[in-house]
Design an enzyme around this catalytic site. Structure first.
Site, PDB file in Angstrom:
ATOM      1  N   THR A 239       0.809  -1.222   0.000  1.00  0.00           N
ATOM      2  CA  THR A 239       0.000   0.000   0.000  1.00  0.00           C
ATOM      3  C   THR A 239       0.844   1.275   0.000  1.00  0.00           C
ATOM      4  O   THR A 239       0.288   2.362  -0.103  1.00  0.00           O
ATOM      5  CB  THR A 239      -0.941   0.021   1.217  1.00  0.00           C
ATOM      6  OG1 THR A 239      -0.189  -0.253   2.400  1.00  0.00           O
ATOM      7  CG2 THR A 239      -2.026  -1.037   1.055  1.00  0.00           C
ATOM      8  N   LYS A 241       3.765   1.957   2.319  1.00  0.00           N
ATOM      9  CA  LYS A 241       4.355   2.373   3.599  1.00  0.00           C
ATOM     10  C   LYS A 241       5.831   2.717   3.435  1.00  0.00           C
ATOM     11  O   LYS A 241       6.298   3.759   3.908  1.00  0.00           O
ATOM     12  CB  LYS A 241       4.167   1.256   4.624  1.00  0.00           C
ATOM     13  CG  LYS A 241       2.709   0.894   4.895  1.00  0.00           C
ATOM     14  CD  LYS A 241       2.587  -0.155   5.968  1.00  0.00           C
ATOM     15  CE  LYS A 241       3.135  -1.493   5.522  1.00  0.00           C
ATOM     16  NZ  LYS A 241       2.368  -2.073   4.396  1.00  0.00           N
ATOM     17  N   HIS A 458     -20.737 -25.150 -14.999  1.00  0.00           N
ATOM     18  CA  HIS A 458     -20.339 -24.648 -13.683  1.00  0.00           C
ATOM     19  C   HIS A 458     -20.208 -23.122 -13.705  1.00  0.00           C
ATOM     20  O   HIS A 458     -20.778 -22.421 -12.855  1.00  0.00           O
ATOM     21  CB  HIS A 458     -19.011 -25.295 -13.264  1.00  0.00           C
ATOM     22  CG  HIS A 458     -18.549 -24.909 -11.893  1.00  0.00           C
ATOM     23  ND1 HIS A 458     -18.679 -25.726 -10.795  1.00  0.00           N
ATOM     24  CD2 HIS A 458     -17.957 -23.769 -11.433  1.00  0.00           C
ATOM     25  CE1 HIS A 458     -18.197 -25.118  -9.724  1.00  0.00           C
ATOM     26  NE2 HIS A 458     -17.741 -23.925 -10.087  1.00  0.00           N
ATOM     27  N   GLU A 459     -19.471 -22.607 -14.671  1.00  0.00           N
ATOM     28  CA  GLU A 459     -19.273 -21.157 -14.756  1.00  0.00           C
ATOM     29  C   GLU A 459     -20.573 -20.450 -15.146  1.00  0.00           C
ATOM     30  O   GLU A 459     -20.835 -19.325 -14.688  1.00  0.00           O
ATOM     31  CB  GLU A 459     -18.172 -20.833 -15.761  1.00  0.00           C
ATOM     32  CG  GLU A 459     -16.810 -21.423 -15.416  1.00  0.00           C
ATOM     33  CD  GLU A 459     -16.320 -20.989 -14.051  1.00  0.00           C
ATOM     34  OE1 GLU A 459     -16.710 -19.894 -13.578  1.00  0.00           O
ATOM     35  OE2 GLU A 459     -15.541 -21.739 -13.426  1.00  0.00           O
TER      36      GLU A 459
END
Length: 638
Positions: A239, A241, A458-459
């Protein structure tokens, strides 16, 4: 500027390098060995009768008898040395240094001293010889030195070499307790500034204030305030830092000491605490200054935890020294400590209290607008298509950190170059996102037709449920092209919300179970392809019951421990409650699974149509779903 020039003109005292010591020791050993070889190894062995034959002919100049080992050293006359039939010296009778050798030409063992001396004197009187006989009583210190002291020096060399390696390879074996912090000052060319930190406006504002504390301390102290002693940067990995810390180093214009928490850790007792003391000593000498400790959780873990042996932990000693240095009796020194971690929950409470780390700055994942700013930073070095929409890229990357966005930009450039493009376009970025999330596309992977059909249904089941329920994430595309370890995938654009309701979590669980439900109503059987789906819904249902208090049976109770302390072998609830929790988790999952079966059964013809389209195209998008199901009723603003 004048001070800097003067400093540059001064001759700096370099620390003593043990490389010189190693070189001198090795040369010394080689010389000793060479002396023993060249000076004592050139004489020839002869028999005693051969010696007396040479003595009778007048070839002998001097004889030295050793009282210790009865060895006789024979030295020839200059005339005898020139006789090639008598003596053939190596290297024309010269030693290693090019001088006439003083070494004996022959040696032999005489035996009894008195008998040899008597016979020698008889020959000398009979033949009127000038040869002399001497007796050697001195100990052979050279041989003793070679045999005893040289191995000691050899092992000492190895000892120095090993300590040199263990102390970091710098050759300073006695500086093992010195700090490994890298110093940045105003003379260093630190190019990272706050302008290079996109997004993170709240965190950047607090860090900028810390820099202002050091630049203008009187602005704050004249009203009676005290400069904060430390600030802890907390947030998920990637992020920014460490980037914030680099910006502080570039903006502060004061000495900046940078190191990692693992730099304090060493196998020797007391080294970590010694390095902490040395670090703060250097920082105080250059006050005002900043110390940055990255990944401080390496030494800042809670003390006394999991210490079953009861031994004195070296890491705890290092932490104790750090606590003392950060909040000792010396309170008038302007040294600010910055630290970064993504595991603040395991840090010791004494380290987190005000007076040490007065501020905890949370560096969160970027939101939509912050992602746009981060994209603008990382897109600068790329050659982009003119119609590339940065807002679109920001919307396609929810939950991405700054490091993830940098990786997306780099991966998109590599994909465009692989395709031979002159610029990076929209599709390259979409492919990069797919590559990072799902893995490398495996176009050549062989899948049996019946397996491919099962993957398609399935998808299609995931896509159908997501389209039909209100709070599920909007679908972007569905594919049955294998990526990484998965045989198919559905990409969604999750809503960026701060709070989640029970209905939203139920809809998400239902959509996640849509794949297995589609297999059951289509083929009458289920497969192992729903492993990741089951793992996800189990964790989500468990969180609803034990963390968020969203269960009717358990009630408004949370067993979540924000301090990060693990329960170990005990749980904060009884066995009866544990059985109730298990039943509630199973109830939530099974209820949503039956709901998914009902939705797919009611729309089985559309499910089949969507699966067939997926088998035909392998990749379908939102437009294909609208063609099958019509416009989506919910979340149209997305």
């Amino acid at each position: 500027m004048e001070t800097n020039n003067n400093n540059k003109g001064k001759k700096q005292n370099k620390p003593f390098s043990f490389n010189w010591f190693y070189g001198i020791l090795i040369i010394f050993a080689v010389l000793l060995l060479s002396q023993e070889f060249f000076l004592s190894g050139k004489e020839d062995k002869i028999y005693p009768e051969k010696f007396f034959s040479y003595l009778e002919k007048g070839y002998i100049k001097k004889v030295v008898f050793s009282n210790e080992n009865s060895e006789v050293k024979v030295f020839l006359t200059p005339e005898a040395k020139k006789n090639p039939e008598l003596y053939k010296p190596d290297n024309q009778g010269t030693n290693l240094f090019g001088q006439v050798s003083d070494a004996p030409q022959f040696t032999f063992i005489a035996g009894d001293k008195q008998s040899f001396e008597k016979r020698f004197n008889e020959y000398k009187a009979t033949y009127n010889l000038v040869a002399t006989l001497e007796f050697e009583n001195s100990s052979q210190w050279g041989g003793i030195f070679i045999q005893l002291l040289l191995p000691i020096l050899f092992f000492a060399l190895i000892w120095f070499f090993l300590f040199r390696r263990m102390s970091g390879g710098g050759g300073q074996i006695f500086n093992i307790g010195r700090s490994k912090a890298k110093l940045f000052d105003e003379n260093e060319n630190m190019r990272v500034t706050f302008k290079d930190v996109a997004g993170l406006e709240g965190a950047k504002e607090e860090v900028e204030e810390i820099v202002d504390f050091l630049k203008n301390p009187k602005k704050y102290t004249k009203l009676g305030g005290k400069i904060p002693k430390g600030a802890l940067l907390v947030g998920p990995p990637g992020t920014g830092k460490t980037l914030l810390a680099k910006a502080v180093a570039g903006e502060a214009k004061v000495p900046f000491f940078s190191l990692s928490g693992s730099d304090f850790v060493e196998m020797f007792v007391g080294v970590g605490a010694s390095r902490v003391r040395d670090l703060f000593r250097q920082a105080k000498e250059k006050s005002p200054s900043i110390i940055f400790i990255d990944e401080i959780d390496a030494i800042g873990r809670t003390r006394g935890k999991n210490n079953f042996t009861g031994s004195n932990d070296e890491r705890e000693n290092t932490l104790n020294q750090l606590l003392t240095e950060m909040d000792g009796f010396a309170t008038d020194v302007s040294v600010i400590v910055l630290a970064a971690t993504n595991r603040a929950d395991i840090l010791d409470k004494a380290l987190m209290r005000p007076g040490r780390f007065d501020r905890s700055i949370y560096v969160d994942l970027p939101d939509l607008n912050e992602r746009k700013e981060i994209f603008q930073v990382h897109l600068k070095p790329l050659k982009l298509d003119e119609d590339l929409d940065i807002d679109f890229l920001a919307r396609q990357t929810p939950g991405f950190s700054g490091a993830d966005i940098a990786n997306v930009c780099n991966e998109a450039a590599l994909i465009a170059a692989r395709k031979g493009r002159e610029s990076v376009g929209k599709q390259d970025f979409l492919d990069a996102v797919d590559r990072i999330i799902g893995g490398l596309e495996k176009k050549n992977k062989v899948i049996k037709p019946h397996e491919k059909e099962r993957v398609a249904f399935h998808e299609a089941g995931h896509a159908t449920i997501s389209w039909m329920v209100e709070h599920a994430a909007p679908l972007l595309k569905v594919t049955i092209v294998p990526r990484g370890r998965s045989l198919g995938a559905a990409w969604y654009l999750p809503e960026e919300r701060q709070l989640t309701t029970t209905e939203q979590m139920m809809d998400e669980i239902c959509a996640t179970l849509g794949g297995r439900a589609a297999e059951e109503i289509t083929f009458g059987t289920i497969s192992t392809g729903a492993l990741s789906d089951l793992e996800r819904v189990t964790k989500q249902a468990n969180a609803m019951v034990t963390i968020y208090g969203l269960s009717d049976q358990i009630g408004n109770i949370s067993y979540y421990d924000s301090s990060g302390n693990e329960y170990g072998f005990t749980k904060p609830y009884s066995e009866v409650t544990a059985q109730t929790i298990d039943k509630e988790i199973s109830k939530i999952i099974e209820t949503q699974y039956r709901r998914a079966i009902q939705i797919l059964t009611d729309n089985k013809d559309k499910l089949t149509q969507l699966a067939n389209k997926l088998l035909e195209k392998e990749v379908i998008f939102k437009e294909d779903l609208e063609e099958v199901f019509g416009k989506r009723k919910f979340n149209e603003e997305l």
